[in-house]
Design an enzyme around this catalytic site. Structure first.
Site, PDB file in Angstrom:
ATOM      1  N   THR A 159      18.756  71.068  -9.402  1.00 43.24           N
ATOM      2  CA  THR A 159      17.809  70.748  -8.332  1.00 43.24           C
ATOM      3  C   THR A 159      18.551  70.943  -7.014  1.00 43.24           C
ATOM      4  O   THR A 159      19.453  70.171  -6.665  1.00 43.24           O
ATOM      5  CB  THR A 159      17.302  69.306  -8.454  1.00 43.24           C
ATOM      6  OG1 THR A 159      16.550  69.186  -9.665  1.00 43.24           O
ATOM      7  CG2 THR A 159      16.397  68.951  -7.278  1.00 43.24           C
ATOM      8  N   LYS A 210       9.658  71.604  -7.588  1.00 45.48           N
ATOM      9  CA  LYS A 210      10.397  70.390  -7.940  1.00 45.48           C
ATOM     10  C   LYS A 210      10.348  69.379  -6.793  1.00 45.48           C
ATOM     11  O   LYS A 210      10.264  68.162  -7.027  1.00 45.48           O
ATOM     12  CB  LYS A 210      11.854  70.741  -8.282  1.00 45.48           C
ATOM     13  CG  LYS A 210      12.739  69.535  -8.617  1.00 45.48           C
ATOM     14  CD  LYS A 210      12.272  68.801  -9.867  1.00 45.48           C
ATOM     15  CE  LYS A 210      13.128  67.553 -10.154  1.00 45.48           C
ATOM     16  NZ  LYS A 210      14.458  67.879 -10.679  1.00 45.48           N
TER      17      LYS A 210
END
Length: 291
Positions: A100, A175
């Site tokens: 991420t 995300k």
């Protein structure tokens, strides 16, 4: 599906089981690299793959290299340089980044890969440690359709949902949306439980009813009991959530989005950290209300 030569860089709480699924469920040939060499050797002993001493060595013969590390700086540290993934990755091979990280970094890596005759997908995941261990992650991908088509059957080894969201960076942006939703949901659930406790209600009985209606969510179904019991050692840590929210807020400053609730919840998580809870799970927002 035909077995492929793959590599996995980064064997943390997510990468270790993900790489294991590549080997056991996918049946792929897997080389691994981890900054702590002992963990790479332990992975190889358990799953039968090859432990390598540099990211370049792990990537050298791979058709697809997967990566899952901490943040933008960590990604750059294992991708660039004489010992980095790009140094070992052969022309035409594919790098898939499960970290991420920022959408800006994803676009940077996509440009660098294409300039070197290589390929790249940004593919952050959701589902936490349990999802990684159970092979049930959600994977949000940015990049070219042809690259996605090659990678998806391999990623399916540890995912229950894999979707192409758009060009490079779109996976990371998706995300960010995921984390924005979770932040608001957990704060709302924390306030509801806090309110119910002050009102003298039986939280488990209440949630059994309201979770079947419009208020229901994964967080409510899976965290309300542990939250009511004051247990916060399940899943995604506060310090990791703050890292992710910082990425969301930085991207919002770039694209002009207004995220007042996200910014507020980020400050609430800072309060939890100040209480000594940086390694508590994200449902610990309730602890802040009960101080």
């Amino acid at each position: 599906m035909q077995s492929m030569k793959t590599a996995f860089v980064g064997l943390g709480v997510m990468g270790f089981p993900m790489a294991g699924h590549l080997r056991e469920k996918g049946g792929h040939d897997v080389s691994v690299y981890n900054r702590t060499q002992d963990k790479a050797r332990r992975w190889a002993d358990r799953f039968g793959g090859t432990a390598c001493t540099t990211p370049a060595a792990a990537a050298a013969e791979a058709d697809i290299v997967f990566m899952c590390v901490g943040n933008d700086d960590d990604v750059r540290s294992v991708v660039y340089g004489d010992d980095g993934i790009f140094a070992g990755l052969r022309p035409g091979a594919l790098l898939v980044d499960h970290t991420t990280a920022s959408a800006q970094l994803a676009r940077e890596l996509d440009d660098a890969a294409k300039a070197a005759g290589k390929r790249f997908l940004d593919a952050p995941v959701s589902g936490g440690q349990a999802g990684a261990e159970n092979g049930a992650l959600t994977v949000m991908v940015g990049g070219d359709e042809a690259d996605f088509a090659q990678a998806k059957p391999v990623i399916d080894s540890y995912a229950r949902m894999v979707g192409l969201m758009g060009p490079a960076g779109a996976g990371q942006l998706t995300k960010m949306m995921n984390q924005i939703c979770i932040a608001g949901l957990v704060e709302g659930l924390s306030e509801a439980i806090h309110f119910g406790e002050k009102a003298g209600l039986d939280i488990v009985k209440v949630v059994d009813v309201i979770s079947k209606g419009a208020a229901g969510s994964w967080q409510m179904e899976n965290r309300h009991k542990t939250m009511a019991e004051g247990r916060y050692d399940f899943g995604f840590a506060v310090e990791w959530m703050r890292k992710d929210l910082s990425i969301c807020l930085a991207e919002a400053r770039r694209n002009g989005a207004t995220l007042p609730v996200t910014a507020l919840v980020d400050q609430f998580y800072a309060d939890v950290e100040a209480m000594g809870g940086k390694r508590w799970d994200t449902s610990s927002l309730l602890a802040r209300l009960k101080r």
